[in-house]
Scaffold this active site. Structure first.
Site, PDB file in Angstrom:
ATOM      1  N   HIS A   1       0.797  -1.239   0.000  1.00 18.37           N
ATOM      2  CA  HIS A   1       0.000   0.000   0.000  1.00 18.37           C
ATOM      3  C   HIS A   1       0.832   1.294   0.000  1.00 18.37           C
ATOM      4  O   HIS A   1       0.816   2.076  -0.940  1.00 18.37           O
ATOM      5  CB  HIS A   1      -0.909   0.033   1.246  1.00 18.37           C
ATOM      6  CG  HIS A   1      -1.780  -1.154   1.422  1.00 18.37           C
ATOM      7  ND1 HIS A   1      -2.905  -1.364   0.658  1.00 18.37           N
ATOM      8  CD2 HIS A   1      -1.709  -2.204   2.287  1.00 18.37           C
ATOM      9  CE1 HIS A   1      -3.496  -2.482   1.046  1.00 18.37           C
ATOM     10  NE2 HIS A   1      -2.786  -3.016   2.032  1.00 18.37           N
TER      11      HIS A   1
HETATM   12  C1  BDR Z   1      -3.169   0.795   5.302  1.00 22.87           C
HETATM   13  O1  BDR Z   1      -3.376   0.283   6.609  1.00 22.87           O
HETATM   14  C2  BDR Z   1      -2.168  -0.211   7.154  1.00 22.87           C
HETATM   15  O2  BDR Z   1      -2.334  -1.525   7.550  1.00 22.87           O
HETATM   16  C3  BDR Z   1      -1.101  -0.063   6.093  1.00 22.87           C
HETATM   17  O3  BDR Z   1       0.116   0.376   6.665  1.00 22.87           O
HETATM   18  C4  BDR Z   1      -1.669   0.960   5.134  1.00 22.87           C
HETATM   19  O4  BDR Z   1      -1.302   2.276   5.480  1.00 22.87           O
HETATM   20  C5  BDR Z   1      -3.823  -0.121   4.290  1.00 22.87           C
HETATM   21  O5  BDR Z   1      -5.186  -0.202   4.537  1.00 22.87           O
END
Ligand code: BDR
Ligand code: CA
Length: 313
Positions: A241
């Site tokens: 992400h």
């Molecule tokens: C987001 O949530 C966290 O688990 C990750 O770091 C990312 O920023 C994805 O939904």
């Protein structure tokens, strides 16, 4: 050279985003890392940020502690994804680097004063609590904020922490609402795009075979991180992400999106934190965010890889 502040809750994918930014020395001047509670509590996210700086051989970038809890709600964390420490998969230590005494929110406000002629970009990789707090202060010079580029939300893909909501927005929906209603330039990298950057096997191999400690540790972080999503989605790799925020700044031409209206649900128990995107322009609500939903994934991994491999250690 773009001046950026990285607001983050590391997290393995946050770690890779930081490393990518540190590697991009010619394009990004990282003014500071501001930590927020999210994937794990603040005590851990702030120490994790120090660990990633040291792993990257970066000692001059200051790290600040920010908000320990969302604006109005109890903190929800994601140890089921990131492990107990937030950086499970490695056993990194902090040897030298220390947290700054200043609060993260104060630091960001100071930067809006200090860089009023040059402008700063805020890269938000976690819940938006720190950023919303900044925007609520009378002393902030919002004209100094060129853009907020954030990882958060989801529309076509639905949610990842509930059927309706993405984690960062779900944790602090009131903060997300403040940011989206701020009138500032906002670019969103939601699940709709991050679910297209699934960790590639050859990317992991290249990190492992580089012979560089930082890259080898990055691969270990990803091995742990992606196991949860690989099982959940039945995919070949887990979605990477947060590095999308940094790669977007470095290579915006590999992304596609639209300027649209995005609203956050803050009242409903069922759909709390849902980002409602007017993709087809069926309301007269004014556009407030550049919402990205496409990326050229090979170019994305190439940029992350090259920048991590350019770290000194
Ligand atoms: C987001 O949530 C966290 O688990 C990750 O770091 C990312 O920023 C994805 O939904
Ligand atoms: Ca994050």
């Amino acid at each position: 050279m773009r001046k950026v502040i990285i607001d983050t809750d590391p997290g393995q994918d946050d770690a890779l985003a930081m490393m990518t930014a540190f590697g991009a020395k010619k394009d990004l001047n990282v003014l500071g890392i501001t930590c927020v509670a999210g994937n794990v509590p603040l005590d851990l996210t702030s120490v994790n940020a120090l660990k990633i700086c040291e792993l990257s051989g970066v000692f001059s970038v200051p790290v600040f502690r920010g908000c320990p809890a969302p604006l109005k709600r109890k903190l929800i964390t994601a140890e089921h994804v990131h492990g107990k420490t937030g950086l499970d998969g490695t056993d990194l230590l902090v040897k030298k680097k220390e947290l700054e005494p200043t609060d993260a929110v104060d630091f960001i406000i100071e930067c809006t004063e200090k860089y009023r002629d040059e402008k700063i970009t805020i890269c938000a990789l976690g819940p938006l609590t720190n950023i919303a707090k900044v925007l609520k202060q009378d002393t902030v010079l919002t004209d100094s904020i060129e853009e907020i580029v954030l990882m958060g939300g989801g529309f076509f893909e639905g949610g990842n922490i509930t059927p309706a909501a993405e984690f960062n927005i779900y944790v602090d929906p009131e903060a997300a609402k403040i940011v989206l209603e701020s009138g500032l330039k906002i670019t969103m990298l939601p699940l709709d795009v991050t679910h297209k950057t699934l960790v590639q096997r050859n990317f992991l191999e290249k990190l492992r075979k580089s012979g560089k400690n930082s890259a080898i540790q990055a691969a270990k972080l990803l091995d742990f991180f992606e196991r949860y999503d690989v099982e959940k989605y039945g995919s070949q790799g887990g979605p990477l992400h947060d590095p999308n925020v940094i790669v977007y700044l470095l290579n915006p031409e590999i992304y596609y999106g639209k300027l649209v209206n995005v609203e956050v649900e803050v009242n409903s128990e069922l759909t709390r934190g849902m980002t409602v995107v007017d993709w087809w322009n069926v309301t007269d609500r004014p556009p407030n965010a550049y919402y990205i939903n496409e990326v050229k994934e090979n170019e994305f991994f190439e940029t992350v890889l090259n920048n991590i491999l350019s770290l000194e250690i």
